[in-house]
Design a protein around this motif. Structure first.
Motif, PDB file in Angstrom:
ATOM      1  N   GLU A   1      -5.314   8.176  -4.526  1.00 50.56           N
ATOM      2  CA  GLU A   1      -5.067   8.962  -3.313  1.00 50.56           C
ATOM      3  C   GLU A   1      -6.035   8.613  -2.196  1.00 50.56           C
ATOM      4  O   GLU A   1      -5.648   8.602  -1.020  1.00 50.56           O
ATOM      5  CB  GLU A   1      -5.140  10.455  -3.630  1.00 50.56           C
ATOM      6  CG  GLU A   1      -3.928  10.954  -4.397  1.00 50.56           C
ATOM      7  CD  GLU A   1      -3.962  12.461  -4.627  1.00 50.56           C
ATOM      8  OE1 GLU A   1      -4.876  13.135  -4.094  1.00 50.56           O
ATOM      9  OE2 GLU A   1      -3.095  12.953  -5.348  1.00 50.56           O
ATOM     10  N   ASN A   2      -7.285   8.322  -2.518  1.00 47.89           N
ATOM     11  CA  ASN A   2      -8.231   7.921  -1.482  1.00 47.89           C
ATOM     12  C   ASN A   2      -7.767   6.659  -0.775  1.00 47.89           C
ATOM     13  O   ASN A   2      -7.782   6.568   0.456  1.00 47.89           O
ATOM     14  CB  ASN A   2      -9.618   7.680  -2.087  1.00 47.89           C
ATOM     15  CG  ASN A   2     -10.373   8.956  -2.372  1.00 47.89           C
ATOM     16  OD1 ASN A   2     -10.113   9.991  -1.771  1.00 47.89           O
ATOM     17  ND2 ASN A   2     -11.312   8.890  -3.289  1.00 47.89           N
ATOM     18  N   ILE A   3      -7.369   5.652  -1.562  1.00 44.28           N
ATOM     19  CA  ILE A   3      -6.982   4.371  -0.971  1.00 44.28           C
ATOM     20  C   ILE A   3      -5.648   4.507  -0.236  1.00 44.28           C
ATOM     21  O   ILE A   3      -5.460   3.911   0.840  1.00 44.28           O
ATOM     22  CB  ILE A   3      -6.927   3.283  -2.057  1.00 44.28           C
ATOM     23  CG1 ILE A   3      -8.334   3.084  -2.648  1.00 44.28           C
ATOM     24  CG2 ILE A   3      -6.402   1.972  -1.482  1.00 44.28           C
ATOM     25  CD1 ILE A   3      -8.396   2.127  -3.814  1.00 44.28           C
ATOM     26  N   ALA A   4      -4.732   5.314  -0.774  1.00 46.69           N
ATOM     27  CA  ALA A   4      -3.471   5.556  -0.072  1.00 46.69           C
ATOM     28  C   ALA A   4      -3.723   6.217   1.284  1.00 46.69           C
ATOM     29  O   ALA A   4      -3.058   5.901   2.284  1.00 46.69           O
ATOM     30  CB  ALA A   4      -2.555   6.423  -0.926  1.00 46.69           C
ATOM     31  N   ALA A   5      -4.706   7.126   1.335  1.00 51.23           N
ATOM     32  CA  ALA A   5      -5.044   7.785   2.601  1.00 51.23           C
ATOM     33  C   ALA A   5      -5.624   6.779   3.594  1.00 51.23           C
ATOM     34  O   ALA A   5      -5.325   6.837   4.799  1.00 51.23           O
ATOM     35  CB  ALA A   5      -6.015   8.922   2.353  1.00 51.23           C
ATOM     36  N   VAL A   6      -6.471   5.875   3.116  1.00 54.94           N
ATOM     37  CA  VAL A   6      -7.018   4.829   3.981  1.00 54.94           C
ATOM     38  C   VAL A   6      -5.880   3.994   4.562  1.00 54.94           C
ATOM     39  O   VAL A   6      -5.864   3.678   5.764  1.00 54.94           O
ATOM     40  CB  VAL A   6      -8.011   3.941   3.205  1.00 54.94           C
ATOM     41  CG1 VAL A   6      -8.443   2.739   4.043  1.00 54.94           C
ATOM     42  CG2 VAL A   6      -9.235   4.746   2.791  1.00 54.94           C
ATOM     43  N   ALA A   7      -4.894   3.656   3.722  1.00 50.41           N
ATOM     44  CA  ALA A   7      -3.757   2.864   4.186  1.00 50.41           C
ATOM     45  C   ALA A   7      -2.956   3.621   5.253  1.00 50.41           C
ATOM     46  O   ALA A   7      -2.479   3.021   6.232  1.00 50.41           O
ATOM     47  CB  ALA A   7      -2.863   2.496   3.003  1.00 50.41           C
ATOM     48  N   GLN A   8      -2.792   4.918   5.086  1.00 50.33           N
ATOM     49  CA  GLN A   8      -2.062   5.713   6.074  1.00 50.33           C
ATOM     50  C   GLN A   8      -2.774   5.706   7.422  1.00 50.33           C
ATOM     51  O   GLN A   8      -2.145   5.622   8.479  1.00 50.33           O
ATOM     52  CB  GLN A   8      -1.892   7.140   5.570  1.00 50.33           C
ATOM     53  CG  GLN A   8      -0.903   7.267   4.406  1.00 50.33           C
ATOM     54  CD  GLN A   8      -0.876   8.668   3.819  1.00 50.33           C
ATOM     55  OE1 GLN A   8      -1.896   9.360   3.779  1.00 50.33           O
ATOM     56  NE2 GLN A   8       0.287   9.097   3.344  1.00 50.33           N
ATOM     57  N   TYR A  57      -2.769  10.660  12.049  1.00 48.52           N
ATOM     58  CA  TYR A  57      -2.149   9.833  11.017  1.00 48.52           C
ATOM     59  C   TYR A  57      -1.247  10.711  10.175  1.00 48.52           C
ATOM     60  O   TYR A  57      -1.365  11.941  10.164  1.00 48.52           O
ATOM     61  CB  TYR A  57      -3.210   9.155  10.139  1.00 48.52           C
ATOM     62  CG  TYR A  57      -3.990  10.094   9.237  1.00 48.52           C
ATOM     63  CD1 TYR A  57      -3.655  10.230   7.893  1.00 48.52           C
ATOM     64  CD2 TYR A  57      -5.066  10.839   9.721  1.00 48.52           C
ATOM     65  CE1 TYR A  57      -4.374  11.083   7.054  1.00 48.52           C
ATOM     66  CE2 TYR A  57      -5.789  11.683   8.893  1.00 48.52           C
ATOM     67  CZ  TYR A  57      -5.437  11.810   7.563  1.00 48.52           C
ATOM     68  OH  TYR A  57      -6.140  12.648   6.733  1.00 48.52           O
ATOM     69  N   SER A  58      -0.357  10.080   9.441  1.00 45.12           N
ATOM     70  CA  SER A  58       0.534  10.799   8.538  1.00 45.12           C
ATOM     71  C   SER A  58      -0.155  10.953   7.193  1.00 45.12           C
ATOM     72  O   SER A  58      -0.589   9.964   6.595  1.00 45.12           O
ATOM     73  CB  SER A  58       1.851  10.028   8.364  1.00 45.12           C
ATOM     74  OG  SER A  58       2.614  10.598   7.318  1.00 45.12           O
TER      75      SER A  58
END
Length: 781
Positions: free
Chosen positions: A386-393, A507-508
């Motif tokens: 989830e941390n890395i997915a948030a960075v990508a968002q 951001y989304s």
């Protein structure tokens, strides 16, 4: 954001915290519960002892305790785990102590010396040794770059109601219902030999969560807010942090894991969380539905203190150098950057104690705002899905820029990496200019992404101690790390390194579904538990050396004070540096050369000089050595007038020469045993402190046969560098259970009496010290 209740309190029905509830009647309490929308208690009388036993922590401890004495626990764990800078020494110690096979699942991961970048073949030789040990003794072996130690344990071994012991300080799986403890290697040796982990029954502190995090706030923000509130006065030191309250269900499991792993930085013993349907779903996703059970405190539970956290009020945080507790809100720092950074510079330069280096942060101000050089999202705290997915968002269709600022991301496991590729998060990161790396803990301890000289790195990682990012003060290098959440690191990245809170960017944050595929583990991880191949041989490389022989405790001790440290806290990184030194941790002699090298470079030479005299003394006992230097030392130090020949020989026979360090509060940080064993390899016989920062460091001191003395703060001025401390009859004092001994400081000022305290030493602790170390103790039993 965070409030502390510093006295005992009751949690009623998991929702209502009441202080002094034993002074209220049940009717009054039920009225308050009903008013809060909670059903009344079934209890008629509140009994504190019964309420204490109703905490989640005490239920689990009771299940794993083999002692009939509830106040002094003897625990057996369900699983063990180590990484590749600790498992070689642990296994060698266990073999020397009589290891037959691994009695419980023992996971050997390879996430610290993964790069094989220092010392030629020695890192990979250690890995080959690890695989051969897993095959011979029946272990689980996770090859390099597959997973960081704690992510693998979360995915594959943690389970509700279980206990896991690891030789890494961040062994924390409380969000998954597992009480986990990070300790030095000798404590794992005890478990491998079927012995127990002995600890006084810990107090339990409720971490009461309410509310829900706002957009832009991540787990590191919550963790830093808690650490900042509790660390400095030791509010949860050696206690269990139990996460309860209505706010828990508002957090995803990944979010909980991110908070939980950082509880180590509070100096607590362990952590545990109430579990719910989100945890149940986590185990189903990971193919282990049987690992779930609902954990919650009884309807009336007693806690020795409470940390109340209003998640609604948590804002993006930053922990400035050189400790995770040096916490500010990012907004506060941006408002008062010059004043705050100047204060941090002053405190930092005091801590570094190196006049050749000048730690600076104020030179990084641009129009009053902090400009950083590097961002890293990594490891067991930062590298979650989830941390890395948030960075990508946040980075989607944006750029990290082509200037000085750089961003690196390390997924915590291959399954996490694979899913981030499958949902195209990796594509977004790569297109934005992010560098993607494999599962590796290096940046957390100075073996990867070392920043530039005078650089400042912002990291979603575990620690920001001095030089832990890889700089070398002896070479004129200095850099530093500030801890932040991945979301604010990403926000800073799209602003070219200008410190930015994630709450200040659009951001989304739509939740991204996670699918776990263990195929990479199935194809590559060696699963050998309960299938030992005792006929196979261990595979050694030239970098692996056995522990030296260590003498038992002599009747008397004559100790030279070879280092005096007056810092408020001394970290294990200062006792034995991390980074490139990790490559030598399978060779105790080579590693010992780095002891205190960044804090007191003269230590090794002084300790060796004392050790040389002790070697000569021991040779005299067999009439093989040169006696003049030893005799002169004893005569000079212990007598104003010449001793008779007979008295001198008797004194030399009964008195061991050794070294000792003094520090106010040593041992904050890593669980690695080498912080103590390196002193022992160089002839150290004791530590003297006002208090020990963590149980795990004190345990390491004891298990390596050194005495964990403490003194009264008023006696600090008596201990000066290069003084000698004579401790007569120390063996007898240890043996008979004495809690204090009379010693004498001897220096140019004369002979000064000093009381040394032997606090909270269990019988087995004393027996280990008498034997000289844990290996000797097991060899004699």
């Amino acid at each position: 954001m965070v409030d502390l209740i510093r006295k005992g309190a009751y949690l009623l029905k998991g929702r209502l915290i009441v202080e002094n509830a034993d002074k209220l009647n049940i009717d009054e309490l039920n009225q308050r519960l009903v008013h809060a929308g909670v059903s009344p208690l079934s209890e008629k009388v509140i009994k504190q002892e019964q309420a204490k036993a109703s905490t989640i922590a005490n239920k689990i401890l009771n299940k794993h305790n083999t002692s009939e004495d509830w106040h002094n626990l003897k625990l057996k764990f369900d699983a063990l785990t180590s990484h590749d800078i600790t498992y070689v020494g642990i296994i060698q110690t266990a073999i020397a102590s009589g290891l037959k096979e691994f009695p419980v699942p023992y996971v050997l991961t390879n996430c610290h010396n993964s790069l094989g970048a220092v010392g030629g073949t020695i890192n990979e030789d250690d890995h080959v040794f690890g695989l051969s040990a897993a095959r011979k003794y029946g272990g689980i072996y996770v090859p390099a770059h597959m997973a960081v130690i704690h992510q693998y344990m979360r995915e594959m071994l943690a389970g509700c109601g279980q206990m896991i012991l690891g030789s890494d300080s961040h062994t924390r799986y409380g969000a998954l219902g597992t009480m986990a403890i990070g300790e030095g290697g000798p404590e794992l040796v005890k478990q491998l030999l079927g012995r127990t982990y002995e600890v006084p029954c810990p107090e339990v502190v409720a971490i009461y969560l309410e509310g829900e995090p706002i957009k832009g706030v991540g787990p590191q923000d919550v963790a830093l807010a808690i650490i900042g509130a509790v660390f400095k006065d030791g509010f949860v030191k050696n206690k269990v942090m139990e996460f309860v309250g209505p706010g828990v269900r508002n957090l995803s499991v990944d979010f909980r894991n991110g908070i939980d792993v950082m509880t180590t930085e509070t100096t607590c013993l362990s952590s545990i969380w109430q579990t719910d349907e989100k945890v149940e779903r986590y185990f189903k996703i990971h193919g282990r539905p049987e690992a779930y059970q609902k954990l919650e405190p009884g309807e009336v539970s007693y806690y020795d203190g409470v940390v109340k956290v209003d998640l609604n009020k948590i804002v993006p945080m930053i922990a400035l150098p050189f400790h995770p507790s040096n916490v500010y809100t990012i907004a506060e720092l941006n408002r008062n950057a010059a004043d705050i950074l100047h204060k941090v510079e002053v405190e930092g330069n005091k801590q570094l104690e190196n006049s050749k280096l000048q730690f600076k942060l104020t030179d990084k101000l641009v129009n009053g705002h902090l400009m950083v050089d590097q961002g890293v999202v990594v490891g067991c705290s930062g590298g979650t899905f989830e941390n890395i997915a948030a960075v990508a968002q946040i980075l989607e269709q944006k750029s990290t820029g082509n200037g000085n600022f750089s961003l690196s991301v390390y997924p915590a496991s291959q399954p996490v990496f694979a899913e981030l590729m499958a949902n195209r998060s990796m594509e977004k990161l790569i297109q934005a200019g992010t560098i993607i790396r494999t599962a590796f803990c290096g940046p957390c301890f100075g073996a990867g992404d070392t920043p530039t000289n005078n650089g400042l790195s912002i990291r979603h990682a575990t620690r920001n101690f001095p030089n832990r990012e890889g700089s070398k003060p002896d070479n004129g290098q200095i850099a530093s790390v500030a801890l932040m959440d991945a979301r604010s690191i990403a926000a800073t990245a799209i602003n070219g390194g200008l410190l930015t809170s994630a709450t200040d960017v659009e951001y989304s944050d739509t939740p991204v579904e996670y699918k776990f595929d263990k195929q990479s583990y199935t194809n590559r991880v060696y699963q050998g538990f309960s299938q030992p191949r005792l006929e196979e041989n261990l595979k050694y490389g030239p970098g692996i050396a056995n522990w030296p022989e260590i003498r038992p405790l002599p009747n008397n001790l004559l100790l030279q004070v070879v280092s005096v440290i007056h810092d408020a806290v001394t970290t294990t990184d200062e006792l034995i540096p991390s980074g490139e030194t990790s490559s030598y941790r399978s060779n105790p002699f080579k590693l010992a050369e780095f002891t205190l090298s960044r804090k007191d470079p003269a230590y090794v030479g002084k300790a060796k000089a004392v050790q040389k005299l002790e070697v000569q003394r021991q040779k005299l006992l067999t009439e093989q050595g040169e006696q003049q230097e030893v005799e002169n030392t004893f005569q000079t130090i212990l007598a104003a007038e010449k001793l008779s020949t007979a008295k001198l020989k008797e004194l030399i026979k009964d008195t061991g020469l050794g070294s000792v360090i003094f520090a106010i509060k040593p041992g904050d940080g890593s669980a690695r045993e080498q912080a103590a064993s390196c002193q022992r390899v160089l002839g150290g016989d004791a530590n003297i402190a006002i208090e020990y920062a963590t149980k795990r460091y004190r345990s390491n001191v004891i298990n390596w046969g050194m005495i964990p003395f403490t003194i009264h703060p008023a006696d600090i001025e008596k201990i000066a560098a290069d003084s000698y401390i004579f401790i007569p009859n120390i063996r007898q004092s240890i043996k008979t259970g004495a809690e204090k001994v009379q010693a004498f400081v001897i220096n140019e000022r004369g002979k000064i009496a000093l009381e040394l305290k032997l606090e909270n030493l269990a019988k087995e602790d004393r027996d280990i010290i008498l034997a000289g170390c844990l290996i000797n103790y097991y060899a004699g039993n």
